[in-house]
Design an enzyme around this catalytic site. Structure first.
Site, PDB file in Angstrom:
ATOM      1  N   GLY A  46      -9.049 -12.732  34.424  1.00 31.84           N
ATOM      2  CA  GLY A  46      -8.811 -14.049  35.009  1.00 31.84           C
ATOM      3  C   GLY A  46     -10.115 -14.578  35.559  1.00 31.84           C
ATOM      4  O   GLY A  46     -11.069 -13.821  35.784  1.00 31.84           O
ATOM      5  N   GLN A  51     -15.041 -19.842  41.288  1.00 36.70           N
ATOM      6  CA  GLN A  51     -15.982 -18.725  41.168  1.00 36.70           C
ATOM      7  C   GLN A  51     -17.270 -19.111  40.439  1.00 36.70           C
ATOM      8  O   GLN A  51     -18.261 -18.367  40.522  1.00 36.70           O
ATOM      9  CB  GLN A  51     -15.307 -17.558  40.441  1.00 36.70           C
ATOM     10  CG  GLN A  51     -14.162 -16.933  41.242  1.00 36.70           C
ATOM     11  CD  GLN A  51     -13.480 -15.839  40.490  1.00 36.70           C
ATOM     12  OE1 GLN A  51     -12.544 -16.087  39.726  1.00 36.70           O
ATOM     13  NE2 GLN A  51     -13.929 -14.617  40.650  1.00 36.70           N
ATOM     14  N   CYS A  92     -12.215  -8.119  41.627  1.00 39.29           N
ATOM     15  CA  CYS A  92     -12.620  -9.516  41.539  1.00 39.29           C
ATOM     16  C   CYS A  92     -14.038  -9.605  40.989  1.00 39.29           C
ATOM     17  O   CYS A  92     -14.921  -8.850  41.413  1.00 39.29           O
ATOM     18  CB  CYS A  92     -12.574 -10.153  42.927  1.00 39.29           C
ATOM     19  SG  CYS A  92     -12.963 -11.912  42.944  1.00 39.29           S
ATOM     20  N   LEU A  93     -14.255 -10.501  40.054  1.00 37.19           N
ATOM     21  CA  LEU A  93     -15.594 -10.645  39.470  1.00 37.19           C
ATOM     22  C   LEU A  93     -16.604 -11.155  40.499  1.00 37.19           C
ATOM     23  O   LEU A  93     -17.812 -11.040  40.289  1.00 37.19           O
ATOM     24  CB  LEU A  93     -15.523 -11.579  38.257  1.00 37.19           C
ATOM     25  CG  LEU A  93     -14.668 -11.060  37.097  1.00 37.19           C
ATOM     26  CD1 LEU A  93     -14.587 -12.094  35.990  1.00 37.19           C
ATOM     27  CD2 LEU A  93     -15.174  -9.725  36.573  1.00 37.19           C
ATOM     28  N   HIS A 134      -3.757 -14.167  42.458  1.00 33.23           N
ATOM     29  CA  HIS A 134      -5.154 -13.920  42.835  1.00 33.23           C
ATOM     30  C   HIS A 134      -6.020 -15.144  42.526  1.00 33.23           C
ATOM     31  O   HIS A 134      -6.831 -15.580  43.353  1.00 33.23           O
ATOM     32  CB  HIS A 134      -5.661 -12.681  42.066  1.00 33.23           C
ATOM     33  CG  HIS A 134      -7.096 -12.344  42.273  1.00 33.23           C
ATOM     34  ND1 HIS A 134      -7.519 -11.237  42.969  1.00 33.23           N
ATOM     35  CD2 HIS A 134      -8.221 -12.957  41.848  1.00 33.23           C
ATOM     36  CE1 HIS A 134      -8.851 -11.198  42.980  1.00 33.23           C
ATOM     37  NE2 HIS A 134      -9.306 -12.236  42.302  1.00 33.23           N
ATOM     38  N   GLU A 135      -5.818 -15.719  41.320  1.00 36.50           N
ATOM     39  CA  GLU A 135      -6.644 -16.882  40.928  1.00 36.50           C
ATOM     40  C   GLU A 135      -6.289 -18.120  41.749  1.00 36.50           C
ATOM     41  O   GLU A 135      -7.169 -18.911  42.094  1.00 36.50           O
ATOM     42  CB  GLU A 135      -6.461 -17.171  39.434  1.00 36.50           C
ATOM     43  CG  GLU A 135      -6.815 -16.036  38.506  1.00 36.50           C
ATOM     44  CD  GLU A 135      -8.184 -15.430  38.768  1.00 36.50           C
ATOM     45  OE1 GLU A 135      -8.367 -14.252  38.435  1.00 36.50           O
ATOM     46  OE2 GLU A 135      -9.076 -16.116  39.322  1.00 36.50           O
ATOM     47  N   HIS A 138      -8.078 -18.166  44.860  1.00 34.20           N
ATOM     48  CA  HIS A 138      -9.465 -18.648  44.707  1.00 34.20           C
ATOM     49  C   HIS A 138      -9.534 -20.163  44.851  1.00 34.20           C
ATOM     50  O   HIS A 138     -10.447 -20.707  45.475  1.00 34.20           O
ATOM     51  CB  HIS A 138     -10.044 -18.248  43.346  1.00 34.20           C
ATOM     52  CG  HIS A 138     -10.651 -16.867  43.298  1.00 34.20           C
ATOM     53  ND1 HIS A 138     -11.664 -16.465  44.120  1.00 34.20           N
ATOM     54  CD2 HIS A 138     -10.380 -15.805  42.505  1.00 34.20           C
ATOM     55  CE1 HIS A 138     -11.988 -15.204  43.847  1.00 34.20           C
ATOM     56  NE2 HIS A 138     -11.227 -14.785  42.868  1.00 34.20           N
TER      57      HIS A 138
HETATM   58  O1  K2U Z   1     -10.634 -13.460  39.912  1.00 31.54           O
HETATM   59  C1  K2U Z   1     -11.294 -12.641  39.291  1.00 31.54           C
HETATM   60  O2  K2U Z   1     -12.416 -12.296  39.669  1.00 31.54           O
HETATM   61  C2  K2U Z   1     -10.719 -12.011  38.068  1.00 31.54           C
HETATM   62  C3  K2U Z   1     -10.017 -10.743  38.364  1.00 31.54           C
HETATM   63  C4  K2U Z   1      -8.572 -11.067  38.121  1.00 31.54           C
HETATM   64  C5  K2U Z   1      -7.608 -10.029  38.557  1.00 31.54           C
HETATM   65  C6  K2U Z   1      -7.503  -9.682  39.884  1.00 31.54           C
HETATM   66  C7  K2U Z   1      -6.571  -8.743  40.282  1.00 31.54           C
HETATM   67  C8  K2U Z   1      -5.758  -8.142  39.368  1.00 31.54           C
HETATM   68  C9  K2U Z   1      -5.878  -8.496  38.047  1.00 31.54           C
HETATM   69  C10 K2U Z   1      -6.802  -9.434  37.639  1.00 31.54           C
HETATM   70  C11 K2U Z   1     -10.749  -9.718  37.493  1.00 31.54           C
HETATM   71  O3  K2U Z   1     -10.191  -9.679  36.230  1.00 31.54           O
HETATM   72  S1  K2U Z   1     -11.016  -8.194  38.236  1.00 31.54           S
HETATM   73  C12 K2U Z   1     -11.010  -7.016  37.037  1.00 31.54           C
HETATM   74  C13 K2U Z   1      -9.642  -6.394  36.886  1.00 31.54           C
HETATM   75  C14 K2U Z   1      -9.084  -6.287  35.653  1.00 31.54           C
HETATM   76  C15 K2U Z   1      -7.817  -5.727  35.520  1.00 31.54           C
HETATM   77  C16 K2U Z   1      -7.130  -5.287  36.621  1.00 31.54           C
HETATM   78  C17 K2U Z   1      -7.711  -5.392  37.860  1.00 31.54           C
HETATM   79  C18 K2U Z   1      -8.973  -5.966  38.012  1.00 31.54           C
HETATM   80 ZN    ZN Z   2     -11.228 -12.922  41.968  1.00 29.22          ZN
END
Ligand code: K2U
Ligand code: ZN
Length: 170
Positions: A46, A51, A92-93, A134-135, A138
């Site tokens: 995501g 971001q 989170c990226l 989560h998004e 943001h």
């Molecule tokens: O917002 C972001 O930085 C993207 C996150 C989204 C996300 C957060 C929590 C749970 C799932 C997705 C990134 O994709 S973090 C990397 C990741 C990938 C799979 C599961 C957990 C975290």
């Molecule tokens: Zn994030």
């Protein structure tokens, strides 16, 4: 298409509240395409426009097995939330290498506009539900570490500042 730089926590710009998209035009479609490229390039599932320091309500996600089914949510709004909650591992990226558990609604229904500007509804559960919540945080200027204890958050802040400084020194 372009890869965009991702803001690193505790950059204050991550706490900006995004404004609604007025018109799904060519500029927004280009932003969507750049967000998708940036998400895949960073192995994310995501990414929110916040971001990449664009403060408009745009999210991209891809929770598919093969990471080949990008989902675009413009002006997303959660219209239903399950009473049931679920504890899930999040990252989170904007906070690289940090993972911790956050409690979210187990299921949500989201209404949004797609890349074509047409409205749709998404009933999400599992990783998709976690990711969309989560998004959407943001877009409200909230980073998942804000759900953690003050001690954990302070340690993460210190670690991110050091990591960014070390990277800048090369
Ligand atoms: O917002 C972001 O930085 C993207 C996150 C989204 C996300 C957060 C929590 C749970 C799932 C997705 C990134 O994709 S973090 C990397 C990741 C990938 C799979 C599961 C957990 C975290
Ligand atoms: Zn994030």
């Amino acid at each position: 298409m372009a890869q965009l730089p991702i803001l690193r926590y505790p950059d204050p710009r991550l706490h900006t509240v995004a404004r609604p998209v007025a018109d799904v035009n060519e500029r927004i479609r280009q932003l969507v395409d750049d967000l998708i490229e940036t998400m895949y390039a960073n192995e994310g599932v995501g990414l929110a426009a916040t971001q990449v320091d664009v403060h408009e309500r745009v999210i991209v996600m891809d929770t598919s097995e093969a990471h080949d089914q990008p989902l675009v949510l413009i002006n997303p709004e959660i219209i239903e939330r399950s009473a049931e909650l679920a504890l899930g591992e999040e990252g989170c990226l904007s906070v690289p290498t940090i993972y911790d558990k956050v409690e979210r609604h187990a299921r949500v229904t989201v209404r949004a506009l797609g890349r074509d500007g047409q409205p749709f509804e998404l009933q999400a559960e599992g990783l998709t539900s976690v990711c969309v919540q989560h998004e959407m945080d943001h877009l409200l200027g909230k980073v998942f570490v804000e759900y953690l204890s003050n001690l954990k958050r302070d340690r993460i802040r210190t670690k991110m500042i050091k990591k960014t400084r070390d990277e800048q020194r090369g």
